[in-house]
Design an enzyme around this catalytic site. Structure first.
Site, PDB file in Angstrom:
ATOM      1  N   GLU A   1     -43.678 -17.792  45.456  1.00  0.00           N
ATOM      2  CA  GLU A   1     -44.306 -18.577  46.525  1.00  0.00           C
ATOM      3  C   GLU A   1     -45.762 -18.179  46.654  1.00  0.00           C
ATOM      4  O   GLU A   1     -46.097 -17.004  46.552  1.00  0.00           O
ATOM      5  CB  GLU A   1     -43.667 -18.323  47.911  1.00  0.00           C
ATOM      6  CG  GLU A   1     -42.362 -19.004  48.156  1.00  0.00           C
ATOM      7  CD  GLU A   1     -41.813 -18.722  49.562  1.00  0.00           C
ATOM      8  OE1 GLU A   1     -42.617 -18.553  50.518  1.00  0.00           O
ATOM      9  OE2 GLU A   1     -40.587 -18.655  49.702  1.00  0.00           O
TER      10      GLU A   1
ATOM     11  N   TYR B   1     -49.127 -14.514  50.414  1.00  0.00           N
ATOM     12  CA  TYR B   1     -49.939 -15.398  51.243  1.00  0.00           C
ATOM     13  C   TYR B   1     -51.236 -14.759  51.731  1.00  0.00           C
ATOM     14  O   TYR B   1     -52.267 -15.388  51.767  1.00  0.00           O
ATOM     15  CB  TYR B   1     -49.143 -15.873  52.471  1.00  0.00           C
ATOM     16  CG  TYR B   1     -48.028 -16.830  52.114  1.00  0.00           C
ATOM     17  CD1 TYR B   1     -48.245 -18.196  52.083  1.00  0.00           C
ATOM     18  CD2 TYR B   1     -46.763 -16.351  51.781  1.00  0.00           C
ATOM     19  CE1 TYR B   1     -47.234 -19.084  51.733  1.00  0.00           C
ATOM     20  CE2 TYR B   1     -45.743 -17.234  51.423  1.00  0.00           C
ATOM     21  CZ  TYR B   1     -45.992 -18.598  51.402  1.00  0.00           C
ATOM     22  OH  TYR B   1     -44.998 -19.469  51.048  1.00  0.00           O
TER      23      TYR B   1
ATOM     24  N   ASN C   1     -34.169 -14.265  50.017  1.00  0.00           N
ATOM     25  CA  ASN C   1     -35.603 -14.468  50.223  1.00  0.00           C
ATOM     26  C   ASN C   1     -36.147 -13.613  51.363  1.00  0.00           C
ATOM     27  O   ASN C   1     -35.663 -13.687  52.494  1.00  0.00           O
ATOM     28  CB  ASN C   1     -35.877 -15.940  50.561  1.00  0.00           C
ATOM     29  CG  ASN C   1     -37.370 -16.230  50.671  1.00  0.00           C
ATOM     30  OD1 ASN C   1     -38.096 -16.141  49.690  1.00  0.00           O
ATOM     31  ND2 ASN C   1     -37.837 -16.530  51.883  1.00  0.00           N
ATOM     32  N   GLU C   2     -37.143 -12.797  51.061  1.00  0.00           N
ATOM     33  CA  GLU C   2     -37.977 -12.108  52.045  1.00  0.00           C
ATOM     34  C   GLU C   2     -37.263 -11.370  53.176  1.00  0.00           C
ATOM     35  O   GLU C   2     -37.392 -11.742  54.339  1.00  0.00           O
ATOM     36  CB  GLU C   2     -38.956 -13.108  52.681  1.00  0.00           C
ATOM     37  CG  GLU C   2     -39.937 -13.681  51.706  1.00  0.00           C
ATOM     38  CD  GLU C   2     -40.961 -14.596  52.394  1.00  0.00           C
ATOM     39  OE1 GLU C   2     -40.795 -14.918  53.583  1.00  0.00           O
ATOM     40  OE2 GLU C   2     -41.920 -14.974  51.723  1.00  0.00           O
TER      41      GLU C   2
ATOM     42  N   ASN D   1     -43.628 -13.295  46.752  1.00  0.00           N
ATOM     43  CA  ASN D   1     -44.258 -14.353  47.538  1.00  0.00           C
ATOM     44  C   ASN D   1     -45.526 -13.759  48.145  1.00  0.00           C
ATOM     45  O   ASN D   1     -45.468 -12.697  48.767  1.00  0.00           O
ATOM     46  CB  ASN D   1     -43.338 -14.807  48.673  1.00  0.00           C
ATOM     47  CG  ASN D   1     -42.001 -15.346  48.173  1.00  0.00           C
ATOM     48  OD1 ASN D   1     -41.833 -15.591  46.975  1.00  0.00           O
ATOM     49  ND2 ASN D   1     -41.060 -15.529  49.084  1.00  0.00           N
TER      50      ASN D   1
ATOM     51  N   HIS E   1     -31.493 -25.106  68.369  1.00  0.00           N
ATOM     52  CA  HIS E   1     -30.869 -25.861  69.461  1.00  0.00           C
ATOM     53  C   HIS E   1     -30.956 -25.108  70.790  1.00  0.00           C
ATOM     54  O   HIS E   1     -31.152 -25.705  71.842  1.00  0.00           O
ATOM     55  CB  HIS E   1     -29.400 -26.174  69.124  1.00  0.00           C
ATOM     56  CG  HIS E   1     -29.264 -27.129  67.971  1.00  0.00           C
ATOM     57  ND1 HIS E   1     -28.150 -27.192  67.165  1.00  0.00           N
ATOM     58  CD2 HIS E   1     -30.125 -28.054  67.474  1.00  0.00           C
ATOM     59  CE1 HIS E   1     -28.321 -28.119  66.233  1.00  0.00           C
ATOM     60  NE2 HIS E   1     -29.526 -28.654  66.400  1.00  0.00           N
TER      61      HIS E   1
ATOM     62  N   HIS F   1     -31.738 -18.165  51.978  1.00  0.00           N
ATOM     63  CA  HIS F   1     -33.080 -18.294  52.558  1.00  0.00           C
ATOM     64  C   HIS F   1     -32.934 -18.437  54.082  1.00  0.00           C
ATOM     65  O   HIS F   1     -33.262 -19.463  54.657  1.00  0.00           O
ATOM     66  CB  HIS F   1     -33.811 -19.481  51.922  1.00  0.00           C
ATOM     67  CG  HIS F   1     -35.319 -19.461  52.082  1.00  0.00           C
ATOM     68  ND1 HIS F   1     -36.187 -19.515  51.014  1.00  0.00           N
ATOM     69  CD2 HIS F   1     -36.113 -19.396  53.179  1.00  0.00           C
ATOM     70  CE1 HIS F   1     -37.450 -19.495  51.450  1.00  0.00           C
ATOM     71  NE2 HIS F   1     -37.428 -19.428  52.773  1.00  0.00           N
TER      72      HIS F   1
ATOM     73  N   ARG G   1     -37.925 -24.560  42.807  1.00  0.00           N
ATOM     74  CA  ARG G   1     -37.147 -23.542  43.506  1.00  0.00           C
ATOM     75  C   ARG G   1     -36.645 -24.116  44.827  1.00  0.00           C
ATOM     76  O   ARG G   1     -37.447 -24.567  45.648  1.00  0.00           O
ATOM     77  CB  ARG G   1     -38.026 -22.304  43.744  1.00  0.00           C
ATOM     78  CG  ARG G   1     -37.354 -21.235  44.553  1.00  0.00           C
ATOM     79  CD  ARG G   1     -38.219 -19.972  44.745  1.00  0.00           C
ATOM     80  NE  ARG G   1     -37.502 -19.104  45.669  1.00  0.00           N
ATOM     81  CZ  ARG G   1     -38.034 -18.504  46.722  1.00  0.00           C
ATOM     82  NH1 ARG G   1     -39.320 -18.621  46.995  1.00  0.00           N
ATOM     83  NH2 ARG G   1     -37.287 -17.769  47.511  1.00  0.00           N
TER      84      ARG G   1
ATOM     85  N   GLN H   1     -35.279 -25.851  55.841  1.00  0.00           N
ATOM     86  CA  GLN H   1     -36.580 -26.463  56.079  1.00  0.00           C
ATOM     87  C   GLN H   1     -36.664 -27.916  55.617  1.00  0.00           C
ATOM     88  O   GLN H   1     -37.543 -28.642  56.063  1.00  0.00           O
ATOM     89  CB  GLN H   1     -37.677 -25.625  55.408  1.00  0.00           C
ATOM     90  CG  GLN H   1     -37.795 -24.239  56.044  1.00  0.00           C
ATOM     91  CD  GLN H   1     -38.828 -23.362  55.352  1.00  0.00           C
ATOM     92  OE1 GLN H   1     -38.504 -22.691  54.380  1.00  0.00           O
ATOM     93  NE2 GLN H   1     -40.055 -23.351  55.840  1.00  0.00           N
TER      94      GLN H   1
ATOM     95  N   ASP I   1     -32.624 -30.614  62.339  1.00  0.00           N
ATOM     96  CA  ASP I   1     -31.476 -31.540  62.312  1.00  0.00           C
ATOM     97  C   ASP I   1     -31.640 -32.631  61.254  1.00  0.00           C
ATOM     98  O   ASP I   1     -30.669 -33.029  60.618  1.00  0.00           O
ATOM     99  CB  ASP I   1     -31.272 -32.204  63.683  1.00  0.00           C
ATOM    100  CG  ASP I   1     -30.791 -31.199  64.730  1.00  0.00           C
ATOM    101  OD1 ASP I   1     -30.618 -30.010  64.385  1.00  0.00           O
ATOM    102  OD2 ASP I   1     -30.600 -31.599  65.901  1.00  0.00           O
TER     103      ASP I   1
END
Ligand code: GBH
Length: 488
Positions: free
Chosen positions: A386, A316, A173-174, A314, A46, A129, A84, A26, A59
């Site tokens: 998170e 949300y 992660n997740e 995490n 891509h 991740h 993190r 990310q 990219d």
């Protein structure tokens, strides 16, 4: 479901850590510099611009590969206790297999870790991740049982390079997102839709991979370095609003949280109660020779059970449940296996909205979730790895909604600590800065810092929420939002 307020004089316990999080794909960019290998997210962005907002790719992203000193700088400005970030598997091991380590890849992470430590910021490293080496994907990725050894080999190399300086580790992660959501929706790499088989193969192999990596640290590194290792789970809280919901709500909490927790944190180990039987029964009816949710051997149950030093979560959003309407097919978010179980979810009108429909805010869900964990798995330490708030368009840098979100969630954390006796040891905002929000591209922003993606230097500028979070960290206590409104 009314919001319970905390006594404003409550403080966070001494030693409580405040941080922010990011992940390699990310933010890093530099997707093919030096000898870096191709990851599934390189391939997916891509090849599948049809799925990804405006054909965006990682990219260049925040160009953190070249601009990492800016990241350390803003982390220091915030006064963070921890930062993190994740390691890109193919930057360190270009072919995915651990026979060759990239010198440039190693130097990048080593410099970043040293840079953070120089500013007194503790690095918390996520080993995986989501950016799996494409080469391993071509061999089946997380559906191939060999992945648990490939991952464990990779984890050993990561520890051997950085365990002298890194004390907090997240193996993976997740899995709820890259197993369940990915294979249910096709919106995440590798883009394959296979909700009935691939999802559950992935779930099992993730748990084995995590367990092997945890045990490698425990056996080969812990005595020397005294670090802590866990897996980070995305927890969606399902809230009961009428007694009639009770069973369905508990089933969904077990299906989405229990599936990646019960095998590790429960005394018995293995798949959560109720889930294993029901999928086995369905599979049998459907004519499969064995359950689509692969069984664990006793040896595997013992390998996985107890492989934690704390619980990493995490959080949300939350949901309530309702029956499906006639002809309605429930979507893949936020219930996985909804195709299987035909349960629909909703949010309540009094819950908070964001500009992204799925991110409905219900701060009390975080508190309820932590109590659920304590009821199910006992008195474990919890690290919130998170929690964050998205916007699509924002009045320049004035992100009052995000400030309110952070305030309200921290308030629930205080209630968990002081009223429910839950041992919460840290809190992490997603995210330090705007970045590639997976298939939403750069259109969804989570950053305390805004990143200018038009600027070749990818300049970072603090939003008001950065100022607010800095105050919280300095005071080690909740800062009233009103106080900040007055200032703005
Ligand atoms: C976390 O999980 C990730 O760890 C992090 O990388 C990410 O940037 C952050 O949260 C914010 O999203 O629109 O109905 O198709 C992310 C889990 C998965 C939540 C996809 C939103 C979209 C559902 N996300 N999901 S839908």
């Amino acid at each position: 479901t009314e919001l319970v307020r905390a006594d404003p004089s409550l403080k966070f316990p001494p030693g409580f850590k405040f941080g922010t999080a990011t992940s390699a794909y990310q933010i890093e960019g530099a997707w093919n510099v030096s000898d870096k290998g191709e990851s599934v997210w390189d391939r997916f962005t891509h090849a599948r611009s049809d799925v990804i907002h405006n054909g965006h790719t990682g990219d260049v992203a925040c160009d953190s590969y070249h601009q990492w000193k800016k990241d350390v700088q803003i982390a220091a400005e915030l006064g963070l206790h921890h930062y993190r970030f994740s390691i890109s598997w193919t930057r360190l091991l270009p072919s995915g297999i651990s026979n060759y380590v990239s010198e440039d890849g190693n130097k990048y992470y080593s410099d970043l870790i040293d840079g953070l430590l120089e500013k007194g910021i503790e690095p918390m490293v996520t080993i995986f991740h989501w950016d799996l080496p494409q080469r391993l994907q071509d061999l089946g990725g997380w559906t191939n049982p060999l992945i648990s050894d490939w991952f464990a080999d990779y984890a050993r190399i990561v520890y051997s390079l950085y365990a002298d300086r890194v004390k907090f580790w997240i193996t993976i992660n997740e899995p709820l997102i890259f197993c369940d959501f990915a294979y249910n929706s096709g919106k995440m790499a590798p883009g394959t839709i296979d909700p009935y088989v691939a999802t559950y193969l992935c779930s099992k192999h993730v748990l084995l991979a995590h367990a092997k990596a945890w045990r490698i640290y425990d056996e080969e590194f812990k005595l020397r370095f005294h670090g802590k290792v866990s897996i980070a789970n995305q927890l969606i809280w399902y809230e009961e609003i009428s007694p009639a919901d009770k069973e369905t709500v508990e089933f969904l909490n077990q299906l989405s949280t229990g599936i990646y927790s019960h095998p590790i944190y429960s005394e018995k180990g293995g798949w959560p109660p109720g889930i294993e039987e029901i999928i086995a029964e369905k599979s049998k009816k459907e004519g499969y020779p064995r359950s689509r949710l692969p069984a664990f051997s006793n040896e595997e149950i013992n390998l996985i059970r107890g492989t934690y030093d704390f619980y990493a979560l995490n959080y949300y959003t939350s949901r309530v449940v309702r029956p499906l309407k006639d002809g309605e097919i429930a979507g893949p978010w936020p219930i996985f296996g909804s195709l299987e179980f035909g349960i629909a979810t909703d949010t309540l009108p009094e819950w908070g909205k964001s500009q992204i429909d799925v991110f409905v805010t219900f701060p009390a869900g975080l508190r309820h979730m932590m109590s659920w964990l304590k009821n199910n798995y006992g008195d474990i330490q919890i690290f919130i790895t998170e929690n964050g708030y998205p916007n699509r368009e924002e009045k320049e840098l004035h992100d009052i909604d995000r400030i309110q979100f952070i305030h309200d969630h921290l308030e629930q954390v205080l209630l968990s600590i002081h009223e429910d006796n839950i041992d919460v040891i840290g809190y992490t905002v997603w995210s330090l800065m705007d970045n590639l929000e997976w298939f939403e591209g750069y259109s969804v922003k989570f950053g305390l810092y805004k990143v200018d993606f038009e600027d070749p230097q990818r300049s970072r500028s603090p939003r008001k929420s950065a100022e607010y979070y800095r105050k919280v960290i300095v005071n080690h206590a909740l800062v009233p939002v009103k106080y900040l409104y007055d200032e703005l």
